[in-house]
Write an enzyme that holds these catalytic residues in place. Structure first.
Site, PDB file in Angstrom:
ATOM      1  N   VAL A 304       0.846  -1.197   0.000  1.00 49.95           N
ATOM      2  CA  VAL A 304       0.000   0.000   0.000  1.00 49.95           C
ATOM      3  C   VAL A 304       0.881   1.248   0.000  1.00 49.95           C
ATOM      4  CG1 VAL A 304      -1.963  -1.098   1.146  1.00 49.95           C
ATOM      5  CG2 VAL A 304      -0.180  -0.022   2.536  1.00 49.95           C
ATOM      6  N   ARG A 306       4.113   2.403  -2.629  1.00 50.03           N
ATOM      7  CA  ARG A 306       4.318   2.924  -3.980  1.00 50.03           C
ATOM      8  C   ARG A 306       4.527   1.751  -4.925  1.00 50.03           C
ATOM      9  NH1 ARG A 306       2.506   6.781  -2.044  1.00 50.03           N
ATOM     10  NH2 ARG A 306       3.300   8.929  -1.979  1.00 50.03           N
ATOM     11  N   GLU A 335      -0.452   3.999 -13.087  1.00 46.89           N
ATOM     12  CA  GLU A 335      -1.828   4.102 -12.590  1.00 46.89           C
ATOM     13  C   GLU A 335      -2.654   5.011 -13.492  1.00 46.89           C
ATOM     14  OE1 GLU A 335      -1.787   5.203  -8.466  1.00 46.89           O
ATOM     15  OE2 GLU A 335      -0.825   3.334  -7.841  1.00 46.89           O
ATOM     16  N   HIS A 354      -5.795   2.120  -5.589  1.00 47.31           N
ATOM     17  CA  HIS A 354      -5.145   3.156  -4.778  1.00 47.31           C
ATOM     18  C   HIS A 354      -6.143   3.777  -3.782  1.00 47.31           C
ATOM     19  CE1 HIS A 354      -1.421   5.942  -4.937  1.00 47.31           C
ATOM     20  NE2 HIS A 354      -1.909   5.897  -3.713  1.00 47.31           N
ATOM     21  N   ALA A 357      -5.876   5.944   1.231  1.00 47.75           N
ATOM     22  CA  ALA A 357      -6.300   7.116   2.007  1.00 47.75           C
ATOM     23  C   ALA A 357      -7.780   7.416   1.844  1.00 47.75           C
ATOM     24  CB  ALA A 357      -5.489   8.331   1.579  1.00 47.75           C
TER      25      ALA A 357
END
Length: 618
Positions: A304, A306, A335, A354, A357
């Site tokens: 989680v 890079r 991405e 991704h 967050a």
């Protein structure tokens, strides 16, 4: 956001004066200090303080608010919010500034609007390039990135135009850690695959038998904020947790119940490996074919952090070979990935787009954190989350420029000599100068040494603004000492020495008699030179890369090493030998223009008279 107090150090002896500032007043704009980018129209003396704890709770913004405030107050700075920001963050901004929420601007629209704004807040979808800073006409004073990464902001252009760049590095820590644990447990029990199978009308209970987490070993690579939080949660699941991070505090690790180990031990003993390191040249494709070959058969990987820290093609090969049983990935090198990406489509891989967050709470926390950073910067306060350097008087920069380069390279050199996983806790910098203390401001030099020590394996950008805070945050004490030399103060410094205490070294000869890794350098004709390693005197230009060898001092050694490098077409730029006495021990420092292959370095190490060597990137 209040600025952190600079690090203070112990009192110095009569001839060794410490040079750390004792208060922020020492950093006030003057002819010999930095100038923070403060807008002239900002209300004098304004001291608005709203912390995250007292900010009004509000749901995350889901729609674009009115594009600009019709009731704009003259004299207040204007903040352009170009991407969605949580309501609590917007409320903080509106207490201090006129806020223009204009989402989805085209590059042309952004350039047209930016000359009317004092600050700009973006997420990852808006590119803030040189053209934006040029279009601002000098009015733009702060760019706030609501998140951690700043790949979409041209830092060099921002600095050139006197614009401070700040980010929000801490608010999403818990969210990212929770997502890492979610991926770990979902992977262990095949949740995603079983869900897709059942929705396709199948009842494949025997196919999706999982593995238990209790008693399994989880290796955390990168024991920072997120890694630490993952460790706490994994301990609660009954896992044995080990970690590798050269900057991690052993005391903090023990308090959580985590053992710090070498990278080799982490990879060879773990049942699960969770990645939490930044993407830097040192970590790029760190998990490659060679790394996977060392791992326990059936290991499971979680990422989680890079995408680029994993060689994705190598991971596919490891999955197909059964070395890696499963992988759970939230981030990717590219991405979004392509529709036919073999890694994403692999049946033993669980993926998310991704989302680390992406919680309501994290988004609100990021909004508050960036709002506080931006308003603080507009007031002229030192921002702990600044990622580029403020403007420094031209006359100071001009004189210190070559020493700034020397300072960073000495820091980079010293940290690359550190071995083991115990962490760096103490760095001592000694300046030798004939100048009076008031005539030599070393804050920029200290910041650059801190930058050299921390940046190689960290995602933080260290500069004059955040250097002391960043070092303190990582448990590193940077102390400064002054040696007063005789002579005329024609140049600001004679030499700089950097020492790292209480660590092991990859190159034991770098350990001085006092027990610290010691490197020392001078500026000669405007070029930084390495002049001392441990107790050995050398003289080599700090350009390109460097090979250090300790050998028995005997004829033909320079030729032997030079021949190996020549055969591999590696160009030698400088070579210097420092020795204790003829025919005794000596250290050879070799500057090279190209990075030698592993085979070439192996050949150097096989030369009989060479007792130890190390390759260092400058």
């Amino acid at each position: 956001m209040a600025a952190p107090s600079p690090t203070t150090a112990a009192a110095a002896t009569t001839h060794h004066r410490l040079l750390l500032p004792t208060s922020h007043r020492a950093l006030a704009p003057s002819s010999s200090s930095l100038r923070l980018p403060v807008r002239a129209s900002t209300t004098p003396g304004a001291r608005i303080r709203v912390s995250a704890a007292t900010a009004p709770a509000a749901a995350a913004s889901t729609a674009s608010p009115p594009s600009s405030a019709s009731g704009a107050v003259e004299g207040k700075p204007t903040v352009l919010v170009a991407e969605k920001l949580g309501a609590a963050g917007l409320a903080l901004l509106r207490e201090f500034a006129n806020v223009d929420c204009s989402y989805g601007l085209s590059p042309e629209e952004l350039r047209a609007k930016i000359s009317l704004c004092d600050a700009l807040i973006v997420r990852s979808g808006t590119k803030v390039g040189r053209d934006v800073f040029e279009a601002s006409g000098g009015r733009l004073r702060v760019v706030g990135r609501a998140g951690v990464g700043i790949d979409n902001v041209d830092l060099a252009a921002a600095t050139e135009h006197g614009c401070l760049v700040v980010n929000a590095p801490t608010a999403n820590t818990v969210a990212a850690a929770e997502h890492g644990i979610a991926l770990l447990t979902a992977m262990a029990r095949n949740i995603a695959q079983a869900d897709a199978s059942l929705k396709a009308g199948k009842w494949a209970r025997n196919k999706y038998v999982g593995v238990s987490l209790v008693g399994k070993t989880l290796a955390i690579l990168g024991f920072g904020k997120v890694g630490s939080e993952v460790a706490r949660r994994a301990k609660g699941l009954g896992m044995q947790v080990i970690a590798h991070d050269p900057y991690a505090s052993a005391d903090r690790a023990r308090a959580i119940g985590v053992e710090l180990v070498s990278m080799e031990e982490a990879m060879t003993t773990a049942d699960f490996i969770s990645l939490h390191m930044p993407l830097t040249p040192a970590t790029n494709k760190m998990l490659n074919d060679e790394a996977f070959a060392k791992m326990k058969k059936g290991v499971r990987i979680i990422n989680v952090a890079r995408g680029g820290v994993i060689d994705e093609e190598a991971l596919v090969r490891a999955l197909d070979a059964g070395i890696v049983a499963q992988a759970a990935l939230d981030v990717f090198t590219k991405e979004p990935p392509t529709a036919d990406d073999k890694l994403v489509l692999h049946e033993n891989v669980t993926v998310t787009p991704h989302l680390g967050a992406s919680t309501v709470e994290a988004q609100e926390g990021v909004a508050i954190e960036i709002a506080e950073a931006v308003t603080g910067a507009l007031r002229g306060e030192l921002a702990a989350s600044a990622v580029n350097a403020p403007m420094v008087p031209a006359e100071v920069l001009s004189e210190l420029a070559p020493f700034v380069v020397l300072a960073e390279k000495l820091g980079r050199l010293a940290v690359q000599l550190v071995a083991g996983g115990g962490g760096i806790k103490s760095v001592k910098v000694t300046y030798a100068s004939a100048r009076a203390p008031d005539d030599l401001d070393t804050r920029l030099l200290r910041a650059m040494i801190t930058k050299g020590v921390i940046e190689p394996i960290s995602d933080v950008f260290v500069n004059l603004v955040n250097a002391d805070f960043t070092a303190k945050q990582r448990g590193i004490r940077i102390s400064e000492e002054r040696i007063l030399m005789d002579g005329l103060p024609e140049t600001p410094l004679d030499h700089i020495q950097v020492q790292i205490a209480n660590v092991e070294s990859k190159f034991p000869s770098a350990i001085a008699e006092t027990g610290e890794i010691t490197v020392e350098g001078k500026v000669k004709d405007g070029v930084p030179h390495l002049t001392k390693v441990g107790a050995f005197e050398v003289d080599v230009s700090m350009e390109g890369s460097l090979i250090l060898c300790r050998q028995v001092d005997q004829p033909g050694m320079i030729g032997s090493v030079g021949s190996v490098l020549g055969e591999e077409n590696v160009n030698v730029s400088f070579m210097s030998v420092g020795r204790i006495a003829p025919r005794k021990r000596a250290v050879m420092a070799i500057g090279v223009d190209e990075e030698p292959s592993k085979a070439t370095l192996t050949k150097i190490g096989e030369i009989p008279a060479i007792e130890e060597f190390v390759f260092l990137k400058l």
